[in-house]
Design a protein around this motif. Structure first.
Motif, PDB file in Angstrom:
ATOM      1  N   TYR A 167       0.860  -1.185   0.000  1.00  0.00           N
ATOM      2  CA  TYR A 167       0.000   0.000   0.000  1.00  0.00           C
ATOM      3  C   TYR A 167       0.893   1.231   0.000  1.00  0.00           C
ATOM      4  CZ  TYR A 167      -3.610   3.304   1.688  1.00  0.00           C
ATOM      5  OH  TYR A 167      -4.475   4.373   1.830  1.00  0.00           O
ATOM      6  N   PRO A 168       1.490   1.566  -1.134  1.00  0.00           N
ATOM      7  CA  PRO A 168       2.424   2.697  -1.172  1.00  0.00           C
ATOM      8  C   PRO A 168       1.751   3.994  -0.737  1.00  0.00           C
ATOM      9  CG  PRO A 168       2.544   1.395  -3.188  1.00  0.00           C
ATOM     10  CD  PRO A 168       1.354   0.915  -2.436  1.00  0.00           C
ATOM     11  N   ALA A 169       2.446   4.747   0.094  1.00  0.00           N
ATOM     12  CA  ALA A 169       1.889   5.992   0.627  1.00  0.00           C
ATOM     13  C   ALA A 169       1.903   7.082  -0.438  1.00  0.00           C
ATOM     14  CB  ALA A 169       2.685   6.434   1.852  1.00  0.00           C
ATOM     15  N   ASP A 170       0.771   7.737  -0.643  1.00  0.00           N
ATOM     16  CA  ASP A 170       0.698   8.857  -1.570  1.00  0.00           C
ATOM     17  C   ASP A 170       1.575   9.999  -1.064  1.00  0.00           C
ATOM     18  OD1 ASP A 170      -1.199   7.451  -3.023  1.00  0.00           O
ATOM     19  OD2 ASP A 170      -2.903   8.431  -2.041  1.00  0.00           O
ATOM     20  N   GLY A 224     -10.896  19.346   3.988  1.00  0.00           N
ATOM     21  CA  GLY A 224     -10.522  17.960   3.730  1.00  0.00           C
ATOM     22  C   GLY A 224      -9.867  17.784   2.379  1.00  0.00           C
ATOM     23  N   HIS A 225     -10.353  18.514   1.379  1.00  0.00           N
ATOM     24  CA  HIS A 225      -9.830  18.368   0.023  1.00  0.00           C
ATOM     25  C   HIS A 225      -8.582  19.218  -0.221  1.00  0.00           C
ATOM     26  CE1 HIS A 225     -13.887  16.719  -1.670  1.00  0.00           C
ATOM     27  NE2 HIS A 225     -13.366  15.974  -0.711  1.00  0.00           N
ATOM     28  N   THR A 226      -8.089  19.874   0.821  1.00  0.00           N
ATOM     29  CA  THR A 226      -6.771  20.500   0.744  1.00  0.00           C
ATOM     30  C   THR A 226      -5.685  19.430   0.707  1.00  0.00           C
ATOM     31  OG1 THR A 226      -7.499  22.510   1.873  1.00  0.00           O
ATOM     32  CG2 THR A 226      -5.157  21.999   2.000  1.00  0.00           C
ATOM     33  N   PHE A 227      -5.993  18.257   1.250  1.00  0.00           N
ATOM     34  CA  PHE A 227      -5.006  17.198   1.417  1.00  0.00           C
ATOM     35  C   PHE A 227      -5.323  15.992   0.532  1.00  0.00           C
ATOM     36  CE2 PHE A 227      -5.561  19.378   5.531  1.00  0.00           C
ATOM     37  CZ  PHE A 227      -4.279  19.898   5.701  1.00  0.00           C
ATOM     38  N   GLY A 228      -4.264  15.282   0.145  1.00  0.00           N
ATOM     39  CA  GLY A 228      -4.424  13.975  -0.448  1.00  0.00           C
ATOM     40  C   GLY A 228      -5.046  13.963  -1.824  1.00  0.00           C
ATOM     41  N   LYS A 229      -5.641  12.823  -2.167  1.00  0.00           N
ATOM     42  CA  LYS A 229      -6.189  12.602  -3.491  1.00  0.00           C
ATOM     43  C   LYS A 229      -7.223  11.491  -3.439  1.00  0.00           C
ATOM     44  CE  LYS A 229      -3.747  10.266  -6.521  1.00  0.00           C
ATOM     45  NZ  LYS A 229      -4.528   9.022  -6.655  1.00  0.00           N
ATOM     46  N   THR A 230      -7.952  11.324  -4.545  1.00  0.00           N
ATOM     47  CA  THR A 230      -8.811  10.158  -4.726  1.00  0.00           C
ATOM     48  C   THR A 230      -8.045   9.125  -5.541  1.00  0.00           C
ATOM     49  OG1 THR A 230      -9.810  10.940  -6.776  1.00  0.00           O
ATOM     50  CG2 THR A 230     -10.839  11.656  -4.714  1.00  0.00           C
ATOM     51  N   ASN A 240      -8.293  24.363 -21.468  1.00  0.00           N
ATOM     52  CA  ASN A 240      -7.112  24.787 -22.233  1.00  0.00           C
ATOM     53  C   ASN A 240      -5.793  24.394 -21.568  1.00  0.00           C
ATOM     54  OD1 ASN A 240      -8.847  26.074 -24.122  1.00  0.00           O
ATOM     55  ND2 ASN A 240      -8.926  27.914 -22.815  1.00  0.00           N
ATOM     56  N   GLY A 241      -5.819  23.276 -20.852  1.00  0.00           N
ATOM     57  CA  GLY A 241      -4.580  22.781 -20.249  1.00  0.00           C
ATOM     58  C   GLY A 241      -4.069  23.603 -19.093  1.00  0.00           C
ATOM     59  N   GLY A 242      -4.937  24.371 -18.481  1.00  0.00           N
ATOM     60  CA  GLY A 242      -4.517  25.210 -17.361  1.00  0.00           C
ATOM     61  C   GLY A 242      -3.905  24.411 -16.231  1.00  0.00           C
ATOM     62  N   GLY A 243      -2.811  24.915 -15.667  1.00  0.00           N
ATOM     63  CA  GLY A 243      -2.171  24.280 -14.510  1.00  0.00           C
ATOM     64  C   GLY A 243      -1.647  22.892 -14.761  1.00  0.00           C
ATOM     65  N   ASP A 244      -1.270  22.573 -16.028  1.00  0.00           N
ATOM     66  CA  ASP A 244      -0.970  21.187 -16.361  1.00  0.00           C
ATOM     67  C   ASP A 244       0.311  20.649 -15.745  1.00  0.00           C
ATOM     68  OD1 ASP A 244       0.847  22.577 -17.845  1.00  0.00           O
ATOM     69  OD2 ASP A 244       0.303  21.719 -19.788  1.00  0.00           O
ATOM     70  N   ASP A 245       1.123  21.494 -15.117  1.00  0.00           N
ATOM     71  CA  ASP A 245       2.333  20.998 -14.465  1.00  0.00           C
ATOM     72  C   ASP A 245       2.432  21.469 -13.012  1.00  0.00           C
ATOM     73  OD1 ASP A 245       2.749  23.673 -14.857  1.00  0.00           O
ATOM     74  OD2 ASP A 245       4.783  23.469 -15.656  1.00  0.00           O
ATOM     75  N   MET A 246       1.274  21.744 -12.416  1.00  0.00           N
ATOM     76  CA  MET A 246       1.261  22.340 -11.079  1.00  0.00           C
ATOM     77  C   MET A 246       1.083  21.330  -9.947  1.00  0.00           C
ATOM     78  SD  MET A 246       1.772  25.547 -11.579  1.00  0.00           S
ATOM     79  CE  MET A 246       1.231  26.347 -10.075  1.00  0.00           C
ATOM     80  N   VAL A 247       0.542  20.153 -10.248  1.00  0.00           N
ATOM     81  CA  VAL A 247       0.192  19.192  -9.197  1.00  0.00           C
ATOM     82  C   VAL A 247       1.100  17.976  -9.285  1.00  0.00           C
ATOM     83  CG1 VAL A 247      -1.612  17.666  -8.311  1.00  0.00           C
ATOM     84  CG2 VAL A 247      -2.204  19.963  -9.118  1.00  0.00           C
ATOM     85  N   PRO A 248       1.757  17.598  -8.194  1.00  0.00           N
ATOM     86  CA  PRO A 248       2.636  16.426  -8.246  1.00  0.00           C
ATOM     87  C   PRO A 248       1.839  15.131  -8.319  1.00  0.00           C
ATOM     88  CG  PRO A 248       2.475  17.222  -5.995  1.00  0.00           C
ATOM     89  CD  PRO A 248       1.742  18.217  -6.843  1.00  0.00           C
ATOM     90  N   GLU A 249       2.401  14.152  -9.024  1.00  0.00           N
ATOM     91  CA  GLU A 249       1.842  12.809  -8.984  1.00  0.00           C
ATOM     92  C   GLU A 249       2.097  12.213  -7.602  1.00  0.00           C
ATOM     93  OE1 GLU A 249       0.023  11.401 -11.120  1.00  0.00           O
ATOM     94  OE2 GLU A 249       0.468  12.172 -13.121  1.00  0.00           O
ATOM     95  N   ALA A 250       1.204  11.323  -7.176  1.00  0.00           N
ATOM     96  CA  ALA A 250       1.359  10.720  -5.854  1.00  0.00           C
ATOM     97  C   ALA A 250       2.590   9.830  -5.781  1.00  0.00           C
ATOM     98  CB  ALA A 250       0.109   9.918  -5.500  1.00  0.00           C
ATOM     99  N   HIS A 251       2.990   9.281  -6.930  1.00  0.00           N
ATOM    100  CA  HIS A 251       4.144   8.380  -6.975  1.00  0.00           C
ATOM    101  C   HIS A 251       4.972   8.740  -8.203  1.00  0.00           C
ATOM    102  CE1 HIS A 251       2.107   5.983  -3.907  1.00  0.00           C
ATOM    103  NE2 HIS A 251       1.016   6.148  -4.637  1.00  0.00           N
ATOM    104  N   GLY A 252       6.260   8.837  -8.050  1.00  0.00           N
ATOM    105  CA  GLY A 252       7.111   9.204  -9.168  1.00  0.00           C
ATOM    106  C   GLY A 252       7.318  10.707  -9.245  1.00  0.00           C
ATOM    107  N   GLU A 253       7.907  11.149 -10.346  1.00  0.00           N
ATOM    108  CA  GLU A 253       8.298  12.545 -10.501  1.00  0.00           C
ATOM    109  C   GLU A 253       7.358  13.345 -11.395  1.00  0.00           C
ATOM    110  OE1 GLU A 253      10.759  13.796  -8.745  1.00  0.00           O
ATOM    111  OE2 GLU A 253      11.104  11.808  -7.862  1.00  0.00           O
ATOM    112  N   GLY A 254       6.328  12.731 -11.949  1.00  0.00           N
ATOM    113  CA  GLY A 254       5.453  13.420 -12.886  1.00  0.00           C
ATOM    114  C   GLY A 254       4.599  14.499 -12.232  1.00  0.00           C
ATOM    115  N   ARG A 255       4.008  15.331 -13.083  1.00  0.00           N
ATOM    116  CA  ARG A 255       3.113  16.390 -12.611  1.00  0.00           C
ATOM    117  C   ARG A 255       1.919  16.459 -13.551  1.00  0.00           C
ATOM    118  NH1 ARG A 255       5.830  19.121  -8.730  1.00  0.00           N
ATOM    119  NH2 ARG A 255       4.276  20.771  -8.628  1.00  0.00           N
TER     120      ARG A 255
END
Length: 734
Positions: A96-99, A274-280, A358-373
């Motif tokens: 269960y890898p931690a986000d 609550g939605h300030t944190f984490g992900k679905t 229009n692709g707004g903010g497309d590199d602003m949010v980190p992926e939970a695992h790995g280096e992608g955004r």
């Protein structure tokens, strides 16, 4: 904090890919093993479920009978416990890898979903007994992956054993996660005692997960339900029944959170905070996710929803990360909500969600695992906060005032995880806040606790007054019987029966109640004794019982322990207290006609909320009938020639084998009876006749109706009476 496995609608309780689809795993060819449940309920689906009156009996608990959990919790070094939770939270497991390197978001969601089942109508649900560990909650589609979150906390639970309940650990973990990510919480109280079996709660009429058969008219949700679909905690995150309309979603949000006792500001604060944190977790196709924990094979040891690799964090619903920094407390949720225009998209699981156009903010949010955004995303229920006019005002205020947002979320979160813990007098631990909050139903402590001699003076004055047995008993019962064992609200403490709204409830016979309260206040004044009205009402009820027993030739003393306080009107949350108003009370043969269930089912439900057993239910109804405590003086079920005397006549006459009963109305709510041998005629309701008609209740009634049971009946009635009168005396029992 919603992850919904909406892979398919499956009949609730049936398996997905389990042995139930084929042969019995025991090799006998049977698909229903003999341990599968109550066979009588299958044969006779309308029968009364009296197991409700024996739920989580002491015999179910492996703990010692004299174990004091509140004292055990107070003995903990809470700072050490919290540090152990932080260690568990930051120890990522390969299964269960931690986000984002932390289980913080998962712990917040776990605590939220444990507490968020609470509903104000009957006080059921909530976090107070650790029900998330059991079916059906452990396998609700909305609780996907929370089995893993709880499992990561096992080292903490194992270390502290019985001194830290799962119910407290689950909620405390949410608090610790918030604090670790920079949020200043309002406080925390322990004291949630674990149950050791699933509570039988009516979660809705549906037989399929995510089905919706709970609305009438213009989307009017059936009472006492709060969630919109079977297996969801709150609302459908994609919109009402999957319709991605933020405005319509806002209607569901307001109704659902309101039924949890939350106002608009608390609702916005909870969702945004609550939605300030984490992900679905919807980065998988539904067909790749295994069955829920309750349906999973033994080899999985209670872990369900296993993904294609066995070590993923896939849930099958939306795939959303809301903020740029999902492990940090800030106000980004609101800024992102308003910074972009939004367009629909689908998660890999096919769930409807939203992203900037229009692709707004497309590199602003980190992926939970790995280096992608990637870009920030929102749920339909999130956008509801922007497009509903009232929610929009609150959102914009919070967006511009971080301090106000922080305070609002702190208070709303505290309320969420403590709502079903009861009044502040039940709080334990060094982090319990001192501030009185109106939803805690605060009551002033008595300035003076009456002495034994003062009690005797008051009893003499009550007995010599012109108040009848029926008036004394009815008033005390009306005051104390509002108690709910589900969320520890109600009861005689506070004398709320003398305040709005209770003093005007129809069930309390306002005119009669006013006369009794006036007379009791006169007695207080004439004796000069500084007694609280709450104590005086209960004491007077006991005097009524003693007078009735004496009239029947028995001298008894009803135990009385003073110490109740009186509430002030400004301490009463009127809207919230209205949820305690009974639509029916079989103990008083009252029925408003505003419910659809047969009276005997409502009676058992009420007895369950009072924490009564089947024998206690039986003696209380039987005793209240002969004492004349029926609503508005009606004569239904008063099966005695000597009303006002405490006898077992109700049961003796009900079980008379010569009685002949006929329905008095088409709906069979009332009955007329005659006895051709004695010539007596009488009437009764379903709440009366059930003690002779239901086989299990009749077995109990026969004990008390026997010739050798007169004394036992009186003693057991007094014991049950005192139990109800003292149900909310948390100073006497924790």
């Amino acid at each position: 904090m919603t992850d919904v496995d909406d892979s398919k609608k499956v009949p609730a309780g049936e398996t997905q890919g389990s042995a139930a689809e084929g042969q019995c795993p025991f090799g006998q060819g049977h698909t229903t093993p003999p341990t599968a449940g109550d066979q009588n309920q299958r044969w006779f689906p309308e029968r009364l479920n009296l197991h409700l009156l024996n739920w989580d009996a002491p015999e179910r608990s492996p703990l010692d009978k004299d174990f004091d959990y509140a004292a055990a919790f107070e003995s903990l070094n809470l700072d050490e416990v919290k540090q152990d939770i932080v260690t568990a939270m930051k120890t990522s497991k390969d299964w269960y890898p931690a986000d984002f390197g932390t289980y913080g978001g998962a712990y917040i969601r776990m605590a939220w979903h444990a507490a968020g089942t609470y509903r104000a109508f009957d006080g059921r649900g909530g976090a107070s007994t650790g029900q998330q560990r059991f079916a059906p909650l452990n396998s609700w589609p909305d609780n996907v992956l929370l089995d893993r979150a709880r499992r990561t906390l096992w080292p903490v639970k194992k270390k502290y054993g019985k001194n830290l309940s799962w119910a407290d650990l689950i909620t405390l973990a949410g608090n610790v996660a918030l604090e670790d990510m920079g949020f200043p919480t309002f406080g925390f109280s322990g004291g949630r005692v674990d149950a050791f079996e699933a509570e039988e709660v009516y979660w809705g009429p549906e037989t399929e997960w995510l089905a919706n058969d709970r609305y009438q008219g213009d989307r009017e949700l059936d009472n006492p339900l709060a969630a919109v679909q079977m297996g969801l905690i709150y609302v459908n995150p994609e919109g009402p029944d999957g319709n991605p309309d933020p405005v319509l979603s806002a209607k569901d949000v307001r109704d659902t959170f309101g039924r949890m006792g939350m106002n608009d500001e608390e609702t916005v604060a909870l969702i945004a905070g609550g939605h300030t944190f984490g992900k679905t977790h919807g980065a998988s196709t539904p067909d790749k996710i295994g069955p829920s924990p309750e349906e999973s094979g033994l080899e999985n040891q209670g872990i369900g929803w296993v993904g294609p690799t066995g070590n993923d964090t896939l849930g099958g619903g939306p795939e959303v990360t809301w903020t740029y920094h999902p492990t940090r407390w800030d106000g980004e949720f609101f800024h992102i909500l308003y910074a972009y225009e939004w367009e629909q998209m689908e998660s890999p699981a096919g769930a409807i969600q939203w992203r900037p156009v229009n692709g707004g903010g497309d590199d602003m949010v980190p992926e939970a695992h790995g280096e992608g955004r990637r870009e920030p995303r929102m749920l339909t229920s999130d956008l509801a906060l922007r497009f509903d006019p009232e929610y929009d005002k609150i959102c914009r205020r919070f967006k511009d005032d971080q301090e106000a947002f922080t305070d609002a979320f702190a208070r709303a979160w505290f309320k969420l995880i403590h709502r079903d813990l009861g009044p502040k007098t039940r709080y334990v631990g060094p982090e319990a806040p001192s501030e009185d909050l109106i939803w805690q139903d605060p009551v002033d402590a008595p300035a003076h606790v009456v002495t034994d001699s003062e009690i005797e003076t008051l009893k003499k004055a009550i007995a010599e007054s012109d108040l009848t047995v029926a008036e004394l008993v009815s008033t005390a019962w009306a005051s104390a019987s509002t108690y709910r064992n589900s969320d520890f609200r109600g009861g005689a403490n506070g004398a709320h029966i003398a305040l709005e709204p209770q003093k005007n409830w129809e069930v309390n016979n306002p005119a009669q109640l006013s006369r009794v309260l006036d007379k009791l206040n006169e007695i207080k004044s004439s004796t000069g004794i500084d007694v609280t009205l709450a104590d005086l009402i209960v004491l007077a009820g006991g005097v009524g019982v003693e007078k009735a027993a004496e009239a029947a030739g028995n001298s008894i003393s009803v135990p009385f322990t003073p110490g109740r306080g009186d509430a002030r009107q400004e301490q009463v949350d009127t809207e919230s207290f209205n949820y305690l108003e009974p639509l029916a009370d079989g103990f008083r043969n009252y029925d408003s006609g505003k419910h659809v269930l047969p009276a005997e089912h409502v009676l058992v439900d009420r007895a369950n909320l009072l924490g009564l057993t089947a024998p206690e239910l039986t003696v209380l109804v039987a005793g209240l009938r002969v004492l004349g405590a029926n609503w508005d003086g009606n004569n239904d079920g008063v099966l005695t020639d000597r009303p006002g005397e405490l006898t077992n006549d109700f049961l003796v006459n009900l079980l008379d084998i010569d009685n002949e009963w006929t329905k008095a109305d088409e709906k069979a709510t009332r009955y007329n009876g005659t006895n051709p041998h004695t010539g007596k005629s009488f009437s009764g309701t379903r709440a009366d006749l059930v003690f002779g008609a239901n086989s299990e209740l009749r077995a109990v009634a026969e004990v008390y109706a026997a010739d050798d049971a007169a004394e036992k009946f009186i003693q057991d009635f007094v014991d049950a009476w005192v139990k109800v009168m003292e149900a909310d005396r948390f100073d006497l029992h924790r």
